[in-house]
Write an enzyme that holds these catalytic residues in place. Structure first.
Site, PDB file in Angstrom:
ATOM      1  N   LYS A  11      13.568  31.951  21.502  1.00 42.02           N
ATOM      2  CA  LYS A  11      13.457  30.541  21.878  1.00 42.02           C
ATOM      3  C   LYS A  11      11.999  30.077  21.847  1.00 42.02           C
ATOM      4  CE  LYS A  11      17.726  30.533  24.663  1.00 42.02           C
ATOM      5  NZ  LYS A  11      18.354  30.112  25.949  1.00 42.02           N
ATOM      6  N   TYR A  51      24.839  24.278  20.830  1.00 42.10           N
ATOM      7  CA  TYR A  51      25.217  24.471  22.237  1.00 42.10           C
ATOM      8  C   TYR A  51      26.337  23.515  22.663  1.00 42.10           C
ATOM      9  CZ  TYR A  51      21.545  27.851  23.511  1.00 42.10           C
ATOM     10  OH  TYR A  51      20.771  28.983  23.648  1.00 42.10           O
ATOM     11  N   PHE A  59      23.133  20.884  32.775  1.00 40.97           N
ATOM     12  CA  PHE A  59      21.858  21.331  32.201  1.00 40.97           C
ATOM     13  C   PHE A  59      21.765  21.060  30.699  1.00 40.97           C
ATOM     14  CE2 PHE A  59      24.698  25.078  32.443  1.00 40.97           C
ATOM     15  CZ  PHE A  59      24.765  25.442  31.103  1.00 40.97           C
ATOM     16  N   ARG A  87      22.970  41.754  24.321  1.00 41.09           N
ATOM     17  CA  ARG A  87      23.044  41.111  25.646  1.00 41.09           C
ATOM     18  C   ARG A  87      22.388  42.009  26.706  1.00 41.09           C
ATOM     19  NH1 ARG A  87      24.597  35.667  26.010  1.00 41.09           N
ATOM     20  NH2 ARG A  87      25.059  36.154  28.170  1.00 41.09           N
ATOM     21  N   THR A  93      20.794  35.693  32.399  1.00 41.08           N
ATOM     22  CA  THR A  93      20.350  34.346  32.002  1.00 41.08           C
ATOM     23  C   THR A  93      19.154  33.885  32.825  1.00 41.08           C
ATOM     24  OG1 THR A  93      22.680  33.882  31.546  1.00 41.08           O
ATOM     25  CG2 THR A  93      21.193  31.986  31.634  1.00 41.08           C
ATOM     26  N   ARG A 104      14.272  39.219  29.067  1.00 38.44           N
ATOM     27  CA  ARG A 104      14.081  38.062  29.947  1.00 38.44           C
ATOM     28  C   ARG A 104      13.226  38.410  31.163  1.00 38.44           C
ATOM     29  NH1 ARG A 104      20.135  35.594  28.980  1.00 38.44           N
ATOM     30  NH2 ARG A 104      19.547  33.934  27.522  1.00 38.44           N
ATOM     31  N   ASN A 114      14.055  30.752  28.805  1.00 39.32           N
ATOM     32  CA  ASN A 114      14.448  32.141  29.059  1.00 39.32           C
ATOM     33  C   ASN A 114      14.417  33.029  27.813  1.00 39.32           C
ATOM     34  OD1 ASN A 114      16.769  31.188  27.901  1.00 39.32           O
ATOM     35  ND2 ASN A 114      18.137  31.772  29.570  1.00 39.32           N
ATOM     36  N   HIS A 117      18.267  33.876  23.012  1.00 41.91           N
ATOM     37  CA  HIS A 117      19.704  33.615  23.015  1.00 41.91           C
ATOM     38  C   HIS A 117      20.389  34.786  22.325  1.00 41.91           C
ATOM     39  CE1 HIS A 117      23.631  31.860  22.179  1.00 41.91           C
ATOM     40  NE2 HIS A 117      23.503  32.411  20.979  1.00 41.91           N
ATOM     41  N   GLU A 128      28.417  31.487  15.365  1.00 38.02           N
ATOM     42  CA  GLU A 128      26.980  31.207  15.454  1.00 38.02           C
ATOM     43  C   GLU A 128      26.234  31.716  14.222  1.00 38.02           C
ATOM     44  OE1 GLU A 128      26.795  31.273  20.335  1.00 38.02           O
ATOM     45  OE2 GLU A 128      25.688  32.792  19.216  1.00 38.02           O
TER      46      GLU A 128
HETATM   47  P1  RTP Z   1      22.211  31.839  25.806  1.00 38.38           P
HETATM   48  O1  RTP Z   1      23.544  31.161  25.430  1.00 38.38           O
HETATM   49  O2  RTP Z   1      21.021  30.951  25.572  1.00 38.38           O
HETATM   50  O3  RTP Z   1      22.093  33.190  25.177  1.00 38.38           O
HETATM   51  O4  RTP Z   1      22.213  32.120  27.372  1.00 38.38           O
HETATM   52  P2  RTP Z   1      23.361  32.766  28.239  1.00 38.38           P
HETATM   53  O5  RTP Z   1      24.554  33.091  27.388  1.00 38.38           O
HETATM   54  O6  RTP Z   1      22.755  33.873  29.025  1.00 38.38           O
HETATM   55  O7  RTP Z   1      23.719  31.565  29.224  1.00 38.38           O
HETATM   56  P3  RTP Z   1      24.726  30.345  28.996  1.00 38.38           P
HETATM   57  O8  RTP Z   1      25.612  30.270  30.186  1.00 38.38           O
HETATM   58  O9  RTP Z   1      25.364  30.398  27.641  1.00 38.38           O
HETATM   59  O10 RTP Z   1      23.755  29.098  29.067  1.00 38.38           O
HETATM   60  C1  RTP Z   1      23.008  28.662  27.938  1.00 38.38           C
HETATM   61  C2  RTP Z   1      21.613  28.318  28.385  1.00 38.38           C
HETATM   62  O11 RTP Z   1      21.656  27.187  29.245  1.00 38.38           O
HETATM   63  C3  RTP Z   1      20.671  27.323  30.258  1.00 38.38           C
HETATM   64  N1  RTP Z   1      21.307  27.288  31.572  1.00 38.38           N
HETATM   65  N2  RTP Z   1      20.816  26.633  32.550  1.00 38.38           N
HETATM   66  N3  RTP Z   1      20.386  25.473  35.106  1.00 38.38           N
HETATM   67  C4  RTP Z   1      21.443  26.250  34.914  1.00 38.38           C
HETATM   68  O12 RTP Z   1      22.232  26.503  35.777  1.00 38.38           O
HETATM   69  C5  RTP Z   1      21.635  26.824  33.593  1.00 38.38           C
HETATM   70  N4  RTP Z   1      22.625  27.600  33.244  1.00 38.38           N
HETATM   71  C6  RTP Z   1      22.425  27.899  31.934  1.00 38.38           C
HETATM   72  C7  RTP Z   1      19.976  28.640  30.062  1.00 38.38           C
HETATM   73  O13 RTP Z   1      18.748  28.394  29.409  1.00 38.38           O
HETATM   74  C8  RTP Z   1      20.928  29.415  29.181  1.00 38.38           C
HETATM   75  O14 RTP Z   1      20.237  30.338  28.366  1.00 38.38           O
HETATM   76 MG    MG Z   2      25.421  31.704  26.071  1.00 41.51          MG
END
Ligand code: RTP
Ligand code: MG
Length: 143
Positions: A11, A51, A59, A87, A93, A104, A114, A117, A128
């Protein structure tokens, strides 16, 4: 374990920190091979599309704005159990909850910035990868 492919994005925060090489090194040391890669500046439309699953979440706008704040490095990683392995390398996250030694924990600033992805399952990995790469852009690495 089957050989899988997964989509990874370094990112804008981690690209800005000059951490591409260190993160690639973690992928390679874990036995993941880079089979496609492209640095790019995402447009708002691309980030919203990528996304889209999160578009009703509070968010979403912050996530899209962050993802277009600078260039990202997009890659396809291949290897045994690649989706879960990536992962695991990434960590939780929220970097405050990420295990020590994960990407991370070491490079992320916040839940928004963070660092990386990674696809979270076989179906999302397929979707994706196809979002960013045509089949002929993904290299065969047999050696
Ligand atoms: P990513 O998709 O980026 O790999 O991250 P992830 O699976 O660990 O988390 P995901 O639930 O898919 O969320 C995508 C991105 O959204 C942001 N986020 N912010 N403020 C919040 O509660 C919140 N929750 C998620 C994070 O930047 C996350 O990487
Ligand atoms: Mg995700």
């Amino acid at each position: 374990m089957a050989v899988e492919q997964t989509l990874s994005i370094i990112k804008p925060d981690a690209v800005a920190k000059n951490a591409i090489g260190e993160i690639y090194s973690r992928f390679e040391k874990a036995g993941l091979r880079i089979v496609a890669a492209r640095m790019m500046q995402l447009s708002r439309e691309q980030a919203e599309g990528f996304y889209a699953v999160h578009k009703e979440r509070p968010f979403f706008n912050d996530l899209v704005s962050f993802m277009i704040s600078g260039p990202v490095m997009v890659q396809v990683l291949e290897g045994e159990d690649a989706i879960a392995k990536n992962r695991g390398l990434m960590g939780a996250t929220n970097p405050k909850e990420a295990a020590p030694g994960t990407i991370r924990a070491d490079f992320a600033e916040s839940i928004d910035a963070n660092a990386v992805h990674g696809s979270d399952g076989a179906d999302t990995a397929r979707e994706e990868i196809a979002f960013f790469f045509r089949p002929e852009e993904i290299c065969k690495r047999t050696l």
